[in-house]
Design an enzyme around this catalytic site. Structure first.
Site, PDB file in Angstrom:
ATOM      1  N   CYS A  75       1.199  -0.940  -0.039  1.00 22.61           N
ATOM      2  CA  CYS A  75      -0.139  -0.107   0.185  1.00 22.61           C
ATOM      3  C   CYS A  75       1.233   0.962  -0.025  1.00 22.61           C
ATOM      4  CB  CYS A  75      -0.758  -0.120   1.204  1.00 22.61           C
ATOM      5  SG  CYS A  75      -1.341   1.481   1.566  1.00 22.61           S
ATOM      6  N   GLY A 223      -1.634   2.329  -7.405  1.00 23.49           N
ATOM      7  CA  GLY A 223      -2.378   2.397  -8.315  1.00 23.49           C
ATOM      8  C   GLY A 223      -1.657   3.217  -9.225  1.00 23.49           C
TER       9      GLY A 223
END
Length: 282
Positions: A75, A223
């Site tokens: 993350c 992302g």
């Protein structure tokens, strides 16, 4: 049970941070889901534990769990919050560069200021087997059937799998149908974060991400890295790109294949709290 925690966010991607430096991680999947409930719990995109290192080359280990209780591999916004949390706990000083151990392996972080962190996110992995993604051969773009549509996606791992799709309009209603379908598509055996990219110019991208196990999020650090990696590999962006997400902006630096990718952005503290463990788990 009572559990002390810190609520943090990285450009809107929010986390519950649990200090496990001196005790084992105390939660099971049902308890993680209960804490993640935004109505009956605390609410988060990911829960992060900060634990003693397992790799002797690293300073600390951090674990990551989604709101559905499933583990995550990496993350990007979360590791910035881990770094800022360690600084606030007296473990790191501004200017320090250290290695932290994620579930996907070591990452190098540099604390630029109390709330600003740059992270070496590693070398993007495009080989289908490493993502993992079902494809006969590695390619810059893959055709994939999503519902009744055929989409062209880029596939890459940044410690977790990503499907990247270029779209002309991030507000198109079809994206809200495609996101969950891509995240659970059978060609991604472990699921995927589905990123939708709108190109502004060679130095700017706009992005929305549907995360596996968490859903639509205000920001997704890996992302943003995945989007730049796919677009840079295709030659459509430069080596420094500003990525705008609903929660804020990140700067991604990548010289291209064979080089590590760096992500820079903020980390913010929201509040300290104590979860009492009351009410049924969902």
């Amino acid at each position: 049970m009572k559990l002390a925690f810190t609520k943090m966010h990285g450009i809107g991607n929010d986390f519950v941070m649990v200090d496990c430096r001196h005790r084992p991680f105390p939660l099971d999947a049902a308890q993680i889901r209960a804490i993640g409930d935004r109505h009956a719990g605390v609410g988060f995109d990911q829960l992060i534990s900060i634990e003693p290192r397992r790799d002797p080359s690293c300073a600390f280990y951090y674990g990551i769990w989604n709101t559905d209780g499933s583990p995550a591999g990496q993350c990007g916004n979360g590791v910035r919050c881990v770094t800022a949390w360690l600084h606030r706990a007296g473990e790191l000083a501004v200017g320090d560069t250290v290695r932290l151990e994620s579930p996907s392996g070591p990452v190098t972080v540099r604390l630029l200021g109390p709330y600003e962190v740059t992270v070496d996110m590693g070398v993007p992995a495009f080989e289908p087997a490493r993502i993992p993604f079902r494809a006969e051969a590695e390619a810059d773009s893959y055709a994939i059937e999503v519902g009744d549509q055929s989409l062209q996606i880029g596939a890459v791992s940044m410690g977790n799998p990503h499907a990247v799709t270029v779209v002309p309009d991030l507000g198109a209603p079809t994206l809200f149908r495609w996101g969950p379908l891509l995240s659970t598509h059978e060609r991604f055996p472990k699921g995927a974060n589905a990123g939708f990219v709108q190109v502004v110019n060679r130095e700017q991208l706009r992005l929305r991400v549907h995360e596996r196990g968490s859903g639509w999020t205000l920001a997704c650090g890996t992302g943003a890295c995945a989007a730049v990696a796919v677009m840079r590999r295709r030659g459509e962006v430069d080596d420094r790109v500003r990525v705008s997400l609903p929660g804020g902006k990140l700067t991604i630096d990548w010289a291209g294949p064979g080089h590590t990718l760096w992500m820079t952005g903020p980390a913010a503290f929201v509040f300290e709290g104590e979860w009492l463990g009351s009410g049924p788990a969902r």
